[in-house]
Design an enzyme around this catalytic site. Structure first.
Site, PDB file in Angstrom:
ATOM      1  N   GLU A  75       1.160  -1.105   0.167  1.00 39.94           N
ATOM      2  CA  GLU A  75      -0.221   0.321  -0.319  1.00 39.94           C
ATOM      3  C   GLU A  75       1.111   1.280  -0.130  1.00 39.94           C
ATOM      4  OE1 GLU A  75      -0.544  -2.882   2.002  1.00 39.94           O
ATOM      5  OE2 GLU A  75      -2.551  -3.079   1.556  1.00 39.94           O
ATOM      6  N   PHE A 137     -10.999  -7.227  14.205  1.00 43.09           N
ATOM      7  CA  PHE A 137      -9.455  -7.781  13.170  1.00 43.09           C
ATOM      8  C   PHE A 137      -9.573  -6.415  12.651  1.00 43.09           C
ATOM      9  CE2 PHE A 137      -9.261  -9.658   9.154  1.00 43.09           C
ATOM     10  CZ  PHE A 137      -7.687 -10.156   9.571  1.00 43.09           C
ATOM     11  N   GLN A 138      -8.880  -7.083  11.831  1.00 42.23           N
ATOM     12  CA  GLN A 138      -7.752  -5.098  11.309  1.00 42.23           C
ATOM     13  C   GLN A 138      -8.884  -4.329  11.253  1.00 42.23           C
ATOM     14  OE1 GLN A 138      -8.534  -6.976   6.552  1.00 42.23           O
ATOM     15  NE2 GLN A 138      -6.206  -7.778   7.362  1.00 42.23           N
ATOM     16  N   LYS A 187     -17.101  -1.080   6.194  1.00 40.98           N
ATOM     17  CA  LYS A 187     -17.656  -1.529   4.914  1.00 40.98           C
ATOM     18  C   LYS A 187     -19.140  -1.748   5.419  1.00 40.98           C
ATOM     19  CE  LYS A 187     -17.027  -6.547   4.291  1.00 40.98           C
ATOM     20  NZ  LYS A 187     -16.576  -7.674   4.559  1.00 40.98           N
ATOM     21  N   MET A 514      25.039   8.266   2.175  1.00 40.25           N
ATOM     22  CA  MET A 514      24.753  10.032   2.613  1.00 40.25           C
ATOM     23  C   MET A 514      24.726  10.132   3.977  1.00 40.25           C
ATOM     24  SD  MET A 514      24.203  13.101   2.562  1.00 40.25           S
ATOM     25  CE  MET A 514      23.062  14.120   1.035  1.00 40.25           C
TER      26      MET A 514
END
Lengths: 609, 171
Positions: A75, A137-138, A187, A514
């Site tokens: 993502e 969940f999630q 949802k 760097m």
């Protein structure tokens, strides 16, 4: 649970949207509403990754078919790709991720867009409304986690609110000072069984949000007086000019006044890199002439910049003799770190056009004070040209170009030469980013795509995908390093799936360059965790494993030929050019910190101003 | 020229914001995110139920005040904002203070409360709960005056404020 109280009076087949009509009103599920809104907004690409909380939306997209979706491999890459697309095209990038880990993975990309003021709409799934707060969940509090790194955010509570909220999100993301907007959607709100009236508003009016549309004419007049009286003026222009589509207006004003101009890291391309009046980038790795001209100036015209700490060096020593005119669309950027003597709140384009027109008006009036001080400017330019001749990186190579080792600067110079400063160049973060900024002189705005504010390693490759998708006929190169490229390298697979060709130039020095440079300078070359030793993959084989072309470059003599071939091949294939460069090269100039002024610089490993 | 004047002083910033979920957390989050300090904070809906009025006090210099007001104004939920300390204004805070009141001190506590125009709003054989309304300074002074008494609990509402005269913070 919600119950559908509306009585459907008929069903029509509008494309593949499951549409029902209630009288004249179209009844859509939340998922279908989202697909429809993206269609109406003309979204060219949706970057995302499916998961439980967004399955209704993904099903709607599958049926709708009008919004092409790019399935990334992580993502974070969805947000960077949308970001690269937005920077290169000027349109809003759009992202769709699921709840929990999908949302948290997107955070780095949202923060990247926020720091650089990039328009982006991120739709995140959320667990069902009745589960929110139960550690489901999630589940993660996306609104809470993203709060400090978004322009605004919405938690959608009713299906019928989706069109209005998304319209507002698109408006907020792109207007005023642009930025990312998160829309978190539980949802159940998108369930196919719950249909609500669909009405997409044509415009948005928010009583609490009115971005400046016009700079104050009186303030602009005062600025013009200051500019015409200036003896050592400089224009300091940044990302606000690029985002505000004001490059032409800026170039016209700069030419008309014959003033020197410097760009920030975010502003490169705001004036053509080949322009005689362009002094290069300023700041920590800015050019000798740009930093000196800033320090010695008497009037600074700052446009779309924010006096970032990587520009000012020690604020109390910043440009001691300068009066500052600061143009910005965001009033909070003005006098945040450095006090502006003359603030002008407004969009760069409108203010710069009005400024040029007022300069011309003033010049048409009689009186010596209505003309720029030509003699003073001549002396000022003579001083600047002396600086250029002494230590400028564009008058002579200041690195050792006589060795057999491939110098990273030379690779960028060559890419610039072969693409005539017209390619899109994305970068990651580190030495390669600074070499790209210094040595690829961009001829146009929006060609230079980098994470300036947040400094996000892993940005370059997914950003290049977004850039190429938005500009399918352009040459796109990702200048990166072997450290950064490995942070989002999984996206090579996405490039295969959607056939997105571009060139990757990996300046491979085997170190986190760097970090190593700072360890060389401040930690007596103790390379704490900045060395890859023999752990690096064979990038050629890796590229080939994904179906791409890999080219290994170790011989300086063949660099040009291999680069030419790589650029040509990159029109149809991803080309991974793994260039073994001198591992001990440093980026110079480099401002001395802490307690240094703009003009306190290291010019090489042995020279200091 | 780049040094900002450092004159820390107390500010009362009052704002109208959308009475929407998340609005308060955005205001509070801004303060922690940018390192500003909040001394008191009070928020409630107004006569227009779509709007909440939030008042906060903070101690900062002119430059920080300017940044705070700009950053607050930038929040999409914030509709309008005023720094009440810029003009003449009225500020009030409510305090409920529960003190042990037995023996000889019982009368003394009541007398002190009267002097401060406090009201005893709850009483039993061994304690008083006193309600006091006034400026932050007056409430501080009352606590100071009660320092010999046995203070059991103090609750303060935080400062509310309104500009004097015709000046309004409305839409």
């Amino acid at each position: 649970m919600l119950k559908d109280k509306n009585t459907a009076t008929g069903t029509i087949d509008a494309g593949n949207t499951l549409t029902e009509m209630n009288g004249d009103v179209e009844m859509l599920s939340g998922g279908d509403m989202i697909a429809r809104v993206l269609e109406e907004e003309g979204v060219e690409f949706l970057f995302g990754y499916p998961g439980g909380a967004v399955l209704h939306i993904y099903d709607a997209l599958h049926r709708n078919k009008s919004v092409p979706h790019i399935l990334v491999r992580h993502e974070q890459a969805a947000t960077h790709a949308a970001d690269g697309y937005a920077r290169a095209t000027g349109k809003t990038g759009v992202v769709l991720v699921t709840s929990g880990p999908g949302a948290t993975n997107a955070i780095t990309g949202i923060a990247t867009a926020y720091m650089d003021s990039i328009p982006m709409v991120v739709i995140s799934g959320q667990v069902q409304s009745h589960l929110i707060g139960e550690d489901a969940f999630q589940e993660t509090d996306m609104i809470g986690i993203s709060r400090p790194i978004v322009k605004h955010s919405f938690l959608v509570k009713r299906t019928e609110d989706i069109p209005r909220i998304l319209k507002t999100a698109f408006y907020l993301a792109a207007s005023g000072r642009p930025g990312p907007v998160v829309v978190d959607i539980p949802k159940d709100i998108t369930a196919p069984t719950i249909k609500r009236p669909y009405h997409y508003p044509k415009e948005v009016n928010l009583r609490s949000y009115t971005p400046a549309e016009k700079g104050h004419a009186g303030q602009i007049k005062k600025a013009v007086e200051m500019l015409l009286r200036a003896k050592k003026p400089i224009i300091y222009a940044g990302g606000g000019v690029i985002q505000g589509n004001a490059s032409e207006a800026l170039t016209a004003l700069t030419h008309h006044l014959n003033f020197p101009i410097t760009n920030t890291l975010m502003g490169l391309g705001a004036i053509p890199g080949s322009d005689e009046q362009f002094l290069g980038m300023l700041g920590m790795h800015g050019t000798y002439e740009a930093n000196n001209a800033m320090h010695e100036s008497d009037v600074i015209l700052a446009v779309g910049v924010r006096f970032d700490d990587r520009v000012t060096n020690t604020v109390s020593k910043f440009c001691p003799n300068a009066k500052i005119i600061h143009i910005d669309v965001d009033p909070a950027s003005i006098s945040k770190t450095v006090m502006a003597h003359l603030p002008i709140v407004g969009p760069a384009l409108q203010v710069l056009e009005e400024m040029l027109s007022q300069v011309k008006d003033a010049q048409s009036q009689p009186g010596i004070s209505n003309q720029p001080d030509a003699k003073a400017l001549e002396q000022w330019w003579s001083q600047i040209n002396d600086w250029r001749a002494a230590h400028g990186i564009y008058t002579k190579n200041r690195f050792d170009d006589t060795t057999d080792k491939i110098k990273p600067q030379e690779v960028v110079q060559l890419l610039h030469e072969l693409t005539e400063g017209q390619a899109f160049v994305t970068s990651d973060v580190g030495q390669h980013q600074m070499f790209a900024a210094q040595y690829y002189l961009f001829e146009k705005p929006r060609l230079w795509i980098n994470s300036g504010g947040l400094g996000t390693m892993g940005f370059g490759l997914p950003a290049a995908m977004g850039v190429k998708l938005g500009n399918p006929d352009a040459i796109v190169a990702c200048i990166t390093g072997e450290g950064s490229i490995q942070m989002c390298i999984q996206e090579l697979s996405t490039c295969t799936q959607y056939d997105v060709p571009f060139l990757i130039v990996n300046l491979n020095n085997g170190y986190l360059g760097m970090v190593k440079q700072w360890q060389d300078m401040q930690y007596e070359s103790r390379y704490s965790e900045s060395v890859y030793q023999d752990s690096l993959p064979d990038f050629v084989k890796l590229a080939e494993a994904y179906g791409h072309v890999g080219i290994k470059v170790t011989d300086k003599a063949s660099l040009r030929e291999q680069m030419q071939k790589a650029i040509e091949t990159s029109k149809t294939k991803v080309v991974f050019m793994d260039v073994y460069v001198d591992p001990h090269e440093h980026v110079y100039p480099m401002q001395v910190a802490p307690n240094g002024a703009m003009n306190d610089m290291l010019l090489s490993k042995t020279e200091r101003t | 020229m780049t040094d900002f004047e450092d004159t820390g002083s107390r500010r009362i910033i009052s704002l109208l914001m959308e009475n929407a979920a998340g609005a308060l957390s955005r205001v509070v989050g801004l303060f922690s995110q940018r390192g500003y300090n909040i001394e008191t904070l009070t928020v409630a809906p107004t006569d227009d139920v779509s709007l909440s009025r939030l008042t906060l006090t903070t101690v900062c210099d002119d430059h920080t005040t300017e940044q705070i007001t700009k950053q607050l104004n930038k929040l999409v939920d914030v509709v309008k904002l005023v720094d009440l300390t810029e003009g003449s204004h009225i500020e009030r805070e409510l305090m409920l203070i529960k003190v042990r009141a037995v023996g000889a001190s019982r009368e003394e506590i009541k007398r002190t409360a009267d002097i401060f125009r406090g009201q005893i709003v709850d009483v039993n054989s061994s304690l008083y709960t006193i309600q006091l309304i006034g400026t932050q300074e007056k409430l501080d002074a009352f606590i100071e005056a009660m320092k010999d008494a046995n203070i059991l609990e103090v609750v303060r509402s935080g400062v509310s404020g309104i500009a004097r005269g015709e000046k309004l913070l409305t839409l």
